[in-house]
Motif scaffolding. Sequence first.
Motif, PDB file in Angstrom:
ATOM      1  N   VAL A 127       0.875  -1.185  -0.021  1.00 47.26           N
ATOM      2  CA  VAL A 127      -0.042  -0.037   0.058  1.00 47.26           C
ATOM      3  C   VAL A 127       0.671   1.275  -0.102  1.00 47.26           C
ATOM      4  CG1 VAL A 127      -2.036   1.132   1.114  1.00 47.26           C
ATOM      5  CG2 VAL A 127      -1.696  -1.371   1.344  1.00 47.26           C
ATOM      6  N   HIS A 128       1.342   1.550  -1.204  1.00 43.25           N
ATOM      7  CA  HIS A 128       2.159   2.887  -1.396  1.00 43.25           C
ATOM      8  C   HIS A 128       1.672   4.127  -0.753  1.00 43.25           C
ATOM      9  CE1 HIS A 128       4.678   0.133  -3.630  1.00 43.25           C
ATOM     10  NE2 HIS A 128       3.777  -0.187  -4.408  1.00 43.25           N
ATOM     11  N   ALA A 129       0.373   4.538  -0.985  1.00 47.45           N
ATOM     12  CA  ALA A 129      -0.177   5.514  -0.220  1.00 47.45           C
ATOM     13  C   ALA A 129       0.212   5.807   1.149  1.00 47.45           C
ATOM     14  CB  ALA A 129      -1.722   5.745  -0.864  1.00 47.45           C
ATOM     15  N   ILE A 130      -0.327   4.639   1.850  1.00 46.47           N
ATOM     16  CA  ILE A 130       0.022   4.674   3.276  1.00 46.47           C
ATOM     17  C   ILE A 130       1.430   4.776   3.654  1.00 46.47           C
ATOM     18  CG2 ILE A 130      -0.286   3.359   5.506  1.00 46.47           C
ATOM     19  CD1 ILE A 130      -2.937   2.376   4.654  1.00 46.47           C
ATOM     20  N   LYS A 131       2.380   4.083   2.877  1.00 45.67           N
ATOM     21  CA  LYS A 131       3.862   4.113   3.185  1.00 45.67           C
ATOM     22  C   LYS A 131       4.350   5.738   2.881  1.00 45.67           C
ATOM     23  CE  LYS A 131       8.197   2.090   1.785  1.00 45.67           C
ATOM     24  NZ  LYS A 131       8.679   1.106   1.452  1.00 45.67           N
ATOM     25  N   SER A 132       3.625   6.170   1.745  1.00 41.94           N
ATOM     26  CA  SER A 132       3.952   7.678   1.765  1.00 41.94           C
ATOM     27  C   SER A 132       3.487   8.784   2.695  1.00 41.94           C
ATOM     28  CB  SER A 132       3.499   8.279   0.457  1.00 41.94           C
ATOM     29  OG  SER A 132       3.744   9.487   0.015  1.00 41.94           O
ATOM     30  N   MET A 133       2.369   8.387   3.251  1.00 41.68           N
ATOM     31  CA  MET A 133       1.678   9.254   4.282  1.00 41.68           C
ATOM     32  C   MET A 133       2.593   9.090   5.487  1.00 41.68           C
ATOM     33  SD  MET A 133      -2.506   9.020   3.592  1.00 41.68           S
ATOM     34  CE  MET A 133      -2.416   7.442   4.197  1.00 41.68           C
ATOM     35  N   ILE A 134       3.035   8.031   5.921  1.00 40.68           N
ATOM     36  CA  ILE A 134       3.873   7.459   6.971  1.00 40.68           C
ATOM     37  C   ILE A 134       5.188   8.296   6.939  1.00 40.68           C
ATOM     38  CG2 ILE A 134       5.103   5.761   8.344  1.00 40.68           C
ATOM     39  CD1 ILE A 134       2.898   3.856   7.645  1.00 40.68           C
ATOM     40  N   ALA A 135       5.681   7.980   5.743  1.00 40.02           N
ATOM     41  CA  ALA A 135       6.979   8.939   5.617  1.00 40.02           C
ATOM     42  C   ALA A 135       6.903  10.496   5.516  1.00 40.02           C
ATOM     43  CB  ALA A 135       7.703   8.583   4.225  1.00 40.02           C
ATOM     44  N   GLU A 139       8.468  12.532   8.777  1.00 43.04           N
ATOM     45  CA  GLU A 139       9.241  13.792   8.224  1.00 43.04           C
ATOM     46  C   GLU A 139       8.685  15.412   8.899  1.00 43.04           C
ATOM     47  OE1 GLU A 139      12.378  15.994   6.868  1.00 43.04           O
ATOM     48  OE2 GLU A 139      12.203  14.116   6.827  1.00 43.04           O
ATOM     49  N   GLU A 140       7.535  15.278   8.890  1.00 43.03           N
ATOM     50  CA  GLU A 140       7.050  16.381   9.735  1.00 43.03           C
ATOM     51  C   GLU A 140       7.231  16.622  11.087  1.00 43.03           C
ATOM     52  OE1 GLU A 140       2.812  16.191   8.755  1.00 43.03           O
ATOM     53  OE2 GLU A 140       2.937  16.613   6.522  1.00 43.03           O
ATOM     54  N   THR A 141       7.538  15.330  11.672  1.00 46.01           N
ATOM     55  CA  THR A 141       7.602  15.344  13.079  1.00 46.01           C
ATOM     56  C   THR A 141       8.992  15.565  13.514  1.00 46.01           C
ATOM     57  OG1 THR A 141       5.990  13.422  13.428  1.00 46.01           O
ATOM     58  CG2 THR A 141       7.355  13.815  15.029  1.00 46.01           C
ATOM     59  N   ARG A 142       9.724  15.334  12.599  1.00 46.44           N
ATOM     60  CA  ARG A 142      11.213  15.462  12.803  1.00 46.44           C
ATOM     61  C   ARG A 142      11.433  17.133  12.580  1.00 46.44           C
ATOM     62  NH1 ARG A 142      13.404  10.435   9.670  1.00 46.44           N
ATOM     63  NH2 ARG A 142      13.573   8.853  11.448  1.00 46.44           N
ATOM     64  N   GLU A 143      10.790  17.679  11.503  1.00 50.34           N
ATOM     65  CA  GLU A 143      10.754  18.932  11.017  1.00 50.34           C
ATOM     66  C   GLU A 143      10.520  19.703  12.416  1.00 50.34           C
ATOM     67  OE1 GLU A 143       9.037  19.677   7.408  1.00 50.34           O
ATOM     68  OE2 GLU A 143      10.652  18.656   6.312  1.00 50.34           O
ATOM     69  N   LEU A 144       9.271  19.484  12.924  1.00 56.81           N
ATOM     70  CA  LEU A 144       8.785  20.223  13.830  1.00 56.81           C
ATOM     71  C   LEU A 144       9.665  20.085  15.167  1.00 56.81           C
ATOM     72  CD1 LEU A 144       6.366  21.532  15.278  1.00 56.81           C
ATOM     73  CD2 LEU A 144       5.533  19.147  15.951  1.00 56.81           C
ATOM     74  N   GLY A 145      10.240  18.899  15.423  1.00 56.01           N
ATOM     75  CA  GLY A 145      11.603  18.966  16.399  1.00 56.01           C
ATOM     76  C   GLY A 145      12.688  19.858  16.238  1.00 56.01           C
ATOM     77  N   GLY A 146      13.027  19.751  14.951  1.00 54.01           N
ATOM     78  CA  GLY A 146      14.204  20.424  14.138  1.00 54.01           C
ATOM     79  C   GLY A 146      13.911  21.916  14.363  1.00 54.01           C
ATOM     80  N   ALA A 147      12.674  22.211  13.989  1.00 53.22           N
ATOM     81  CA  ALA A 147      12.245  23.919  14.210  1.00 53.22           C
ATOM     82  C   ALA A 147      12.389  24.375  15.550  1.00 53.22           C
ATOM     83  CB  ALA A 147      10.838  23.895  13.395  1.00 53.22           C
ATOM     84  N   LEU A 148      12.005  23.624  16.492  1.00 51.22           N
ATOM     85  CA  LEU A 148      12.078  23.859  17.758  1.00 51.22           C
ATOM     86  C   LEU A 148      13.575  24.075  18.158  1.00 51.22           C
ATOM     87  CD1 LEU A 148       9.250  22.066  19.677  1.00 51.22           C
ATOM     88  CD2 LEU A 148       9.413  24.214  19.245  1.00 51.22           C
ATOM     89  N   ASP A 149      14.507  23.054  17.763  1.00 51.25           N
ATOM     90  CA  ASP A 149      15.860  23.144  18.019  1.00 51.25           C
ATOM     91  C   ASP A 149      16.551  24.220  17.418  1.00 51.25           C
ATOM     92  OD1 ASP A 149      15.598  20.829  19.533  1.00 51.25           O
ATOM     93  OD2 ASP A 149      16.277  19.491  17.745  1.00 51.25           O
ATOM     94  N   ASP A 150      16.093  24.523  16.010  1.00 49.78           N
ATOM     95  CA  ASP A 150      16.750  25.715  15.381  1.00 49.78           C
ATOM     96  C   ASP A 150      16.463  27.093  15.604  1.00 49.78           C
ATOM     97  OD1 ASP A 150      17.625  23.911  13.563  1.00 49.78           O
ATOM     98  OD2 ASP A 150      16.325  24.207  12.024  1.00 49.78           O
TER      99      ASP A 150
END
Length: 155
Positions: A127-135, A139-150
């Motif tokens: 199920v490529h669509a779910i795999k893409s949504m998970i990715a 990524e959004e979660t990492r960016e959110l954490g990174g935005a707080l660090d930045d």
Amino acid sequence: PVGGRNVAARRAREPSNVGVADSQRADSDNAVVTALLAQLDGAAAHQARLERELEEHREELARNVMSRREIPAAFLCPISCEIMNEPCLAADGHVYERASIEQWFRTGARTSPVTNGRLAHTTLTPVHAIKSMIADFIEETRELGGALDDSDDDA
């Protein structure tokens, strides 16, 4: 000329008011400088305290955001209860992590892990669509954490 000499001689013998005034002005300037330096030291200490408090608040915010960001149920394998890496659709219409459902089948089970109903087949479809949504979610979660660090870099 004689009177002029007398005035000049008298001035030479009297203490100079100019030196006293300069000394008083220097003392006053030193007092002002000392007071300003004390204020700057106080301001620097206050700034350092505020920066520490800000850092603590940012860390708390990061913890709260990460802990409160719920993982959508569709991203979790119903067998392992973990985020799926290789989501696959089984004959029951549910999506599973490939490794988990394959292990399920290796035990000899031919039923749905979710409904316990008999499966028509054991073919798994990615199920490529779910795999893409998970990715994207990860990524959004990492960016959110990174935005707080930045944000620390801006300070």
